[in-house]
Design a protein around this motif. Sequence first.
Motif, PDB file in Angstrom:
ATOM      1  N   PRO A 153       0.656  -1.184   0.010  1.00  0.00           N
ATOM      2  CA  PRO A 153      -0.095  -0.015   0.013  1.00  0.00           C
ATOM      3  C   PRO A 153       0.871   1.348  -0.120  1.00  0.00           C
ATOM      4  N   ILE A 154       0.220   2.207  -0.551  1.00  0.00           N
ATOM      5  CA  ILE A 154       0.955   3.589  -0.317  1.00  0.00           C
ATOM      6  C   ILE A 154       0.599   4.088   1.046  1.00  0.00           C
ATOM      7  N   LYS A 155       1.226   5.069   1.563  1.00  0.00           N
ATOM      8  CA  LYS A 155       0.931   5.559   2.963  1.00  0.00           C
ATOM      9  C   LYS A 155      -0.067   6.351   3.194  1.00  0.00           C
ATOM     10  N   ASN A 156      -0.498   7.134   1.958  1.00  0.00           N
ATOM     11  CA  ASN A 156      -1.451   8.238   2.179  1.00  0.00           C
ATOM     12  C   ASN A 156      -2.761   8.125   1.315  1.00  0.00           C
ATOM     13  N   SER A 157      -3.214   6.568   1.336  1.00  0.00           N
ATOM     14  CA  SER A 157      -4.751   6.672   0.871  1.00  0.00           C
ATOM     15  C   SER A 157      -5.742   7.419   1.862  1.00  0.00           C
ATOM     16  N   HIS A 158      -6.478   8.153   0.985  1.00  0.00           N
ATOM     17  CA  HIS A 158      -7.554   8.811   1.780  1.00  0.00           C
ATOM     18  C   HIS A 158      -8.592   7.916   2.060  1.00  0.00           C
ATOM     19  N   LEU A 159      -8.980   8.058   3.348  1.00  0.00           N
ATOM     20  CA  LEU A 159     -10.240   7.224   3.898  1.00  0.00           C
ATOM     21  C   LEU A 159     -11.446   7.881   3.122  1.00  0.00           C
ATOM     22  N   PHE A 160     -11.532   8.936   3.117  1.00  0.00           N
ATOM     23  CA  PHE A 160     -12.672   9.900   2.471  1.00  0.00           C
ATOM     24  C   PHE A 160     -12.067  10.648   1.016  1.00  0.00           C
ATOM     25  N   LYS A 182     -10.534  13.023  -1.539  1.00  0.00           N
ATOM     26  CA  LYS A 182      -9.913  14.231  -1.400  1.00  0.00           C
ATOM     27  C   LYS A 182     -10.640  15.386  -1.798  1.00  0.00           C
ATOM     28  N   PHE A 183     -11.571  15.253  -2.733  1.00  0.00           N
ATOM     29  CA  PHE A 183     -12.388  16.275  -3.197  1.00  0.00           C
ATOM     30  C   PHE A 183     -13.339  16.815  -2.068  1.00  0.00           C
ATOM     31  N   VAL A 184     -13.983  16.047  -1.054  1.00  0.00           N
ATOM     32  CA  VAL A 184     -14.541  16.425  -0.172  1.00  0.00           C
ATOM     33  C   VAL A 184     -13.900  17.402   0.873  1.00  0.00           C
ATOM     34  N   GLY A 185     -12.595  17.017   1.123  1.00  0.00           N
ATOM     35  CA  GLY A 185     -11.652  17.882   2.097  1.00  0.00           C
ATOM     36  C   GLY A 185     -11.221  19.183   1.372  1.00  0.00           C
ATOM     37  N   ARG A 186     -10.968  18.963  -0.059  1.00  0.00           N
ATOM     38  CA  ARG A 186     -10.878  20.276  -0.821  1.00  0.00           C
ATOM     39  C   ARG A 186     -11.933  20.973  -0.705  1.00  0.00           C
ATOM     40  N   TRP A 187     -12.985  20.927  -0.813  1.00  0.00           N
ATOM     41  CA  TRP A 187     -14.412  21.537  -1.081  1.00  0.00           C
ATOM     42  C   TRP A 187     -14.543  22.239   0.539  1.00  0.00           C
ATOM     43  N   LEU A 188     -14.206  21.633   1.681  1.00  0.00           N
ATOM     44  CA  LEU A 188     -14.265  22.079   2.950  1.00  0.00           C
ATOM     45  C   LEU A 188     -13.396  23.285   3.051  1.00  0.00           C
ATOM     46  N   LYS A 189     -11.978  23.054   2.766  1.00  0.00           N
ATOM     47  CA  LYS A 189     -11.346  24.019   2.851  1.00  0.00           C
ATOM     48  C   LYS A 189     -11.572  25.288   1.933  1.00  0.00           C
ATOM     49  N   ASP A 190     -11.931  24.907   0.741  1.00  0.00           N
ATOM     50  CA  ASP A 190     -12.328  26.176  -0.167  1.00  0.00           C
ATOM     51  C   ASP A 190     -13.245  27.018   0.465  1.00  0.00           C
ATOM     52  N   THR A 215      -7.885  15.561   5.550  1.00  0.00           N
ATOM     53  CA  THR A 215      -8.759  14.090   6.157  1.00  0.00           C
ATOM     54  C   THR A 215      -7.802  13.098   6.436  1.00  0.00           C
ATOM     55  N   THR A 216      -8.348  12.191   7.110  1.00  0.00           N
ATOM     56  CA  THR A 216      -7.714  10.894   7.487  1.00  0.00           C
ATOM     57  C   THR A 216      -7.100  10.271   6.386  1.00  0.00           C
ATOM     58  N   ARG A 217      -5.651   9.973   6.337  1.00  0.00           N
ATOM     59  CA  ARG A 217      -5.154   9.375   5.385  1.00  0.00           C
ATOM     60  C   ARG A 217      -4.423   7.932   6.073  1.00  0.00           C
ATOM     61  N   SER A 262     -10.229   6.688  -7.947  1.00  0.00           N
ATOM     62  CA  SER A 262     -10.184   8.051  -8.131  1.00  0.00           C
ATOM     63  C   SER A 262     -11.138   8.244  -9.414  1.00  0.00           C
ATOM     64  N   GLY A 263     -11.192   7.253 -10.238  1.00  0.00           N
ATOM     65  CA  GLY A 263     -11.934   7.277 -11.400  1.00  0.00           C
ATOM     66  C   GLY A 263     -13.802   7.709 -11.029  1.00  0.00           C
ATOM     67  N   TRP A 264     -14.051   6.790 -10.035  1.00  0.00           N
ATOM     68  CA  TRP A 264     -15.249   7.154  -9.621  1.00  0.00           C
ATOM     69  C   TRP A 264     -15.548   8.208  -8.741  1.00  0.00           C
ATOM     70  N   GLU A 265     -14.590   8.673  -7.949  1.00  0.00           N
ATOM     71  CA  GLU A 265     -14.791   9.805  -7.170  1.00  0.00           C
ATOM     72  C   GLU A 265     -14.699  11.094  -8.129  1.00  0.00           C
ATOM     73  N   SER A 266     -14.114  10.995  -9.319  1.00  0.00           N
ATOM     74  CA  SER A 266     -14.215  12.327 -10.183  1.00  0.00           C
ATOM     75  C   SER A 266     -15.686  12.485 -10.529  1.00  0.00           C
ATOM     76  N   LYS A 267     -16.231  11.223 -11.224  1.00  0.00           N
ATOM     77  CA  LYS A 267     -17.682  11.318 -11.571  1.00  0.00           C
ATOM     78  C   LYS A 267     -18.702  11.717 -10.714  1.00  0.00           C
ATOM     79  N   PHE A 268     -18.420  11.221  -9.180  1.00  0.00           N
ATOM     80  CA  PHE A 268     -19.613  11.565  -8.397  1.00  0.00           C
ATOM     81  C   PHE A 268     -19.227  13.163  -7.867  1.00  0.00           C
ATOM     82  N   ALA A 269     -17.844  13.686  -7.938  1.00  0.00           N
ATOM     83  CA  ALA A 269     -17.679  15.033  -7.590  1.00  0.00           C
ATOM     84  C   ALA A 269     -18.328  15.817  -8.479  1.00  0.00           C
TER      85      ALA A 269
END
Length: 301
Positions: free
Chosen positions: A26-33, A35-43, A62-64, A77-84
């Motif tokens: 595994p990579i060390k920084n998989s987002h549990l939730f 990234k677009f949600v955290g980005r929106w909250l910060k923006d 957010t949690t990684r 990531s592909g599914w996340e992009s469409k949902f976002a």
Amino acid sequence: MRTERNTQIEIPKLGSICMLCQKKPPIKNSHLFPKFVGRWLKDTGTAYFRAATTPNRREEDTTRLPMLCSDCESLFSGWESKFAERVFRPFQEDKSSFLKFDYSNWFANFVISISWRVLAATIDGLEEREPTAYVPVANAFEEWRLYLLGISNRIRPYHHQLFFFTSLTDKPNDLKLPSRYHSYLLRSVDGTLVYSGHKVYVYSLLAGICIWSPISPPIATGWPKGSHVFEKGCFKVGQHVQDPVWGPWTIKRAEEAFSLPLSAKQQTKVNESFEKLLREKQPEDVERALEAMLYDWRWRQ
């Protein structure tokens, strides 16, 4: 519902190998939730996050977790992009007119991936903590894993529901709601297993969008048909839910989210962050950032 243990299911330790493909490190920084949600909250707010369990520690993300390999991260990531693009951003831009949307298999893939990630993050030690829940949870973990990898095309018997929170225009007379209920529902990310008697659910919250996945039994009650996730269909927003577990759970979770006090030092930092937000953001952005707080304030009047 009683589920026999599938002795062939082997769930790796988090961080030992990719939890999805179970082939690559595994990579060390998989987002549990996502990234677009955290980005929106910060923006649309301040630059920091605070977890409900550790409110006196500021986080910049957010949690990684070391959960997925790079290939499986790309798959999600592909599914996340469409949902976002098709769901999350349109809903956040105009909640009042976001009433329904058409979808295909990307939608089920995204929803199930969120519930599966919550399982992957919480299943370690579950057999000791909740022994009666372990077998159905392990079975769901494996069924959803095979579905996400394309090895299985079976969504059933599991139900997956979504609910889109806007605001409660009328304060319910029969419920005692937390003073910061909207702030939790509209401005938080959260995910956990829920136990209610012999029933088990997966609960996730993505800044106003709730995912509810029953495990034992795998069928939801009190949810209208338009809230169910299928391989394709039309999702209808703003429906009335009569699930006896889900509603009280959101209230309990909101209470827990603000139960731990901020230290004086951290409260000062919060005030400074809000002052910076008021100085640097455009008026419409400030209004969006403070939307949930204003709803809560009106309730207390």
